[in-house]
Design an enzyme around this catalytic site. Structure first.
Site, PDB file in Angstrom:
ATOM      1  N   ARG A 188      26.233 -86.762 -47.032  1.00  0.00           N
ATOM      2  CA  ARG A 188      25.799 -88.146 -47.298  1.00  0.00           C
ATOM      3  C   ARG A 188      24.703 -88.215 -48.374  1.00  0.00           C
ATOM      4  O   ARG A 188      23.891 -89.141 -48.376  1.00  0.00           O
ATOM      5  CB  ARG A 188      25.289 -88.836 -46.023  1.00  0.00           C
TER       6      ARG A 188
ATOM      7  N   SER B 250      26.849 -95.952 -38.740  1.00  0.00           N
ATOM      8  CA  SER B 250      25.811 -95.035 -38.241  1.00  0.00           C
ATOM      9  C   SER B 250      24.499 -95.276 -38.972  1.00  0.00           C
ATOM     10  O   SER B 250      24.464 -95.279 -40.197  1.00  0.00           O
ATOM     11  CB  SER B 250      26.249 -93.582 -38.469  1.00  0.00           C
TER      12      SER B 250
ATOM     13  N   GLU C 111      20.522 -92.769 -42.468  1.00  0.00           N
ATOM     14  CA  GLU C 111      21.700 -92.762 -43.340  1.00  0.00           C
ATOM     15  C   GLU C 111      21.756 -94.080 -44.126  1.00  0.00           C
ATOM     16  O   GLU C 111      22.088 -94.097 -45.301  1.00  0.00           O
ATOM     17  CB  GLU C 111      22.982 -92.596 -42.506  1.00  0.00           C
TER      18      GLU C 111
HETATM   19  C1  LIG Z   1      31.514-100.451 -38.945  1.00  0.00           C
HETATM   20  C2  LIG Z   1      31.107 -99.443 -39.992  1.00  0.00           C
HETATM   21  C3  LIG Z   1      31.608 -98.157 -39.951  1.00  0.00           C
HETATM   22  C4  LIG Z   1      31.232 -97.215 -40.923  1.00  0.00           C
HETATM   23  N1  LIG Z   1      31.760 -95.971 -40.871  1.00  0.00           N
HETATM   24  C5  LIG Z   1      31.439 -95.069 -41.817  1.00  0.00           C
HETATM   25  C6  LIG Z   1      32.002 -93.749 -41.806  1.00  0.00           C
HETATM   26  O1  LIG Z   1      32.841 -93.408 -40.975  1.00  0.00           O
HETATM   27  N2  LIG Z   1      31.606 -92.876 -42.756  1.00  0.00           N
HETATM   28  C7  LIG Z   1      30.707 -93.217 -43.722  1.00  0.00           C
HETATM   29  O2  LIG Z   1      30.399 -92.372 -44.579  1.00  0.00           O
HETATM   30  N3  LIG Z   1      30.157 -94.445 -43.746  1.00  0.00           N
HETATM   31  C8  LIG Z   1      30.500 -95.366 -42.838  1.00  0.00           C
HETATM   32  N4  LIG Z   1      29.926 -96.613 -42.872  1.00  0.00           N
HETATM   33  C9  LIG Z   1      28.903 -96.915 -43.886  1.00  0.00           C
HETATM   34  C10 LIG Z   1      29.409 -97.494 -45.207  1.00  0.00           C
HETATM   35  O3  LIG Z   1      30.682 -98.134 -45.031  1.00  0.00           O
HETATM   36  C11 LIG Z   1      29.543 -96.414 -46.286  1.00  0.00           C
HETATM   37  O4  LIG Z   1      28.298 -95.814 -46.566  1.00  0.00           O
HETATM   38  C12 LIG Z   1      30.122 -96.987 -47.592  1.00  0.00           C
HETATM   39  O5  LIG Z   1      30.377 -95.926 -48.475  1.00  0.00           O
HETATM   40  C13 LIG Z   1      29.195 -97.989 -48.285  1.00  0.00           C
HETATM   41  O6  LIG Z   1      29.956 -98.642 -49.287  1.00  0.00           O
HETATM   42  P1  LIG Z   1      29.539-100.105 -49.797  1.00  0.00           P
HETATM   43  O7  LIG Z   1      30.462-100.483 -50.894  1.00  0.00           O
HETATM   44  O8  LIG Z   1      29.458-101.042 -48.665  1.00  0.00           O
HETATM   45  O9  LIG Z   1      28.101 -99.793 -50.389  1.00  0.00           O
HETATM   46  P2  LIG Z   1      26.759-100.645 -50.206  1.00  0.00           P
HETATM   47  O10 LIG Z   1      26.372-100.674 -48.769  1.00  0.00           O
HETATM   48  O11 LIG Z   1      26.887-101.933 -50.901  1.00  0.00           O
HETATM   49  O12 LIG Z   1      25.756 -99.687 -50.978  1.00  0.00           O
HETATM   50  C14 LIG Z   1      25.400 -98.421 -50.436  1.00  0.00           C
HETATM   51  C15 LIG Z   1      24.645 -97.636 -51.509  1.00  0.00           C
HETATM   52  O13 LIG Z   1      25.552 -97.344 -52.566  1.00  0.00           O
HETATM   53  C16 LIG Z   1      25.025 -97.839 -53.793  1.00  0.00           C
HETATM   54  N5  LIG Z   1      26.163 -98.258 -54.615  1.00  0.00           N
HETATM   55  C17 LIG Z   1      27.130 -99.151 -54.317  1.00  0.00           C
HETATM   56  N6  LIG Z   1      28.009 -99.256 -55.336  1.00  0.00           N
HETATM   57  C18 LIG Z   1      27.571 -98.419 -56.297  1.00  0.00           C
HETATM   58  C19 LIG Z   1      28.043 -98.070 -57.603  1.00  0.00           C
HETATM   59  N7  LIG Z   1      29.152 -98.610 -58.118  1.00  0.00           N
HETATM   60  N8  LIG Z   1      27.352 -97.136 -58.310  1.00  0.00           N
HETATM   61  C20 LIG Z   1      26.225 -96.570 -57.803  1.00  0.00           C
HETATM   62  N9  LIG Z   1      25.724 -96.867 -56.590  1.00  0.00           N
HETATM   63  C21 LIG Z   1      26.394 -97.777 -55.848  1.00  0.00           C
HETATM   64  C22 LIG Z   1      24.108 -98.991 -53.405  1.00  0.00           C
HETATM   65  O14 LIG Z   1      23.142 -99.238 -54.410  1.00  0.00           O
HETATM   66  C23 LIG Z   1      23.493 -98.439 -52.125  1.00  0.00           C
HETATM   67  O15 LIG Z   1      22.436 -97.564 -52.409  1.00  0.00           O
HETATM   68  C24 LIG Z   1      30.304 -97.579 -41.937  1.00  0.00           C
HETATM   69  C25 LIG Z   1      29.805 -98.886 -41.976  1.00  0.00           C
HETATM   70  C26 LIG Z   1      30.205 -99.817 -41.032  1.00  0.00           C
HETATM   71  C27 LIG Z   1      29.670-101.224 -41.114  1.00  0.00           C
END
Ligand SMILES: Cc1cc2nc3c(=O)[nH]c(=O)nc-3n(C[C@H](O)[C@H](O)[C@H](O)COP(=O)(O)OP(=O)(O)OC[C@H]3O[C@@H](n4cnc5c(N)ncnc54)[C@H](O)[C@@H]3O)c2cc1C
Length: 301
Positions: A171, A219, A289
């Protein structure tokens, strides 16, 4: 008459846009400036025009972000309106744009018999967010499959970077500062045995173990080496613990739920209490995380 620069269609920046509308926890104060560019050309022009001193925050689907109640002093760039592209380059490689939902990447790749991509179905965010987090699910991890990425910098310059320029961990992703992901080229092994049914099975298993119908960020803490944050939180007696509208899930202790109009401050206070309880019980200092950004309430100017 339009100059060449004016031909780029620019959507207006939103002022004081409440970020609770853009995060899966449904909390977060206003962003001074909020952009949702519809093309890379528009994105380039926004970045080039923003004063160098304006902090820029990137937003995918907001599924891993705790935005504090005072919001963001600076500009938020949301990738959701960028073109969601997925292109098959050859037998094993695909290129996906940052704003594409991971679920769509998984489904399309499974149809192309690129089975190892199926794990992306468990990540409710964008490809850009998965690249930033090295998101993983069901034993798969994003950067295992990355060949190269396209980045954009603070001045709007775009360049391709190979995987070797990034340091990848659980992560965590370390790469060049002040650059963000526009797209990635992924390489997946051919696996004809993968199917939509396999994705459905994975999601059903997950549904049984996690409280997915309630606002959360997945998480909250990273799993410490050789253990599980959820197990440690449960052992510390924190399941069901509540502050304001935020509660530690009864179903999965590493989830904090927004059950009743929680504020970011409620969630942050609960995070601090859970962490202190785990440290007391097991001596483990849990690390976050989720990413916490923004100003506390009252911190607005
Ligand atoms: C119900 C639920 C279950 C989940 N299960 C998992 C799981 O199984 N495994 C897991 O790893 N995560 C999980 N997550 C967490 C989350 O979905 C992941 O971390 C996901 O990758 C975040 O993507 P996002 O587009 O929502 O990013 P955001 O939450 O919008 O951003 C997260 C980070 O990424 C950065 N970011 C976003 N886009 C870019 C870009 N284009 N370039 C550079 N930086 C960027 C943001 O600035 C921020 O720092 C879960 C979340 C929820 C709500």
């Amino acid at each position: 008459m339009n100059s060449a620069a004016n031909e780029i269609v620019r959507t207006e920046a939103l002022h004081h846009e409440p970020l609770r509308k853009h995060t899966s926890w449904r909390v977060g104060g206003p962003a001074d400036l909020f952009y949702a560019p519809a093309s890379n050309a528009e994105l380039k022009s926004i970045l080039a025009e923003l004063p160098a001193a304006t902090p820029v925050y990137w937003l995918g689907l907001g599924s891993n972000l705790l935005v504090r109640d005072g919001g963001i002093r600076g500009a938020v760039i949301a990738t959701g309106a960028l073109p969601r592209e997925l292109e098959r380059l050859d037998e094993r490689r695909v290129r996906a744009s940052a704003g594409l939902a991971c679920m769509l990447l998984a489904k399309r790749c499974v149809r192309w018999q690129l089975g190892p991509a199926a794990f992306f179905a468990g990540i409710p965010g964008t490809v850009g967010g998965a690249l930033a987090m090295n998101a993983g699910a069901f034993g798969g991890e994003t950067w295992t499959h990355v060949d190269s990425v396209t980045m954009i910098d603070r001045r709007g310059e775009i360049r391709e970077r190979p995987r070797a320029e990034f340091e990848i961990g659980y992560r965590t992703v370390r790469g060049p500062a002040n650059e963000w992901f526009l797209s990635a080229t992924f390489r997946f092994d051919h696996d004809a045995s993968s199917s939509m049914d396999a994705i459905k099975d994975m999601l059903a298993r997950r549904n049984a173990a996690q409280p997915l119908g309630v606002a959360s960020c997945g998480s909250v803490f990273r799993n410490p080496d050789g253990d599980f944050a959820g197990r440690l939180i449960e052992e510390a007696g924190q399941k069901g613990r509540r502050i304001g509208g935020a509660m530690v899930s009864d179903k999965h202790a590493n989830f904090i739920l927004n059950i009743d109009d929680a504020t970011a401050a409620d969630i942050e206070a609960l995070i601090a209490e859970v962490r202190a309880a785990v440290a007391r019980t097991s001596g483990v200092e849990l690390e976050l995380e989720v990413r916490v950004i923004g100003e506390p309430a009252g911190g607005t100017t």
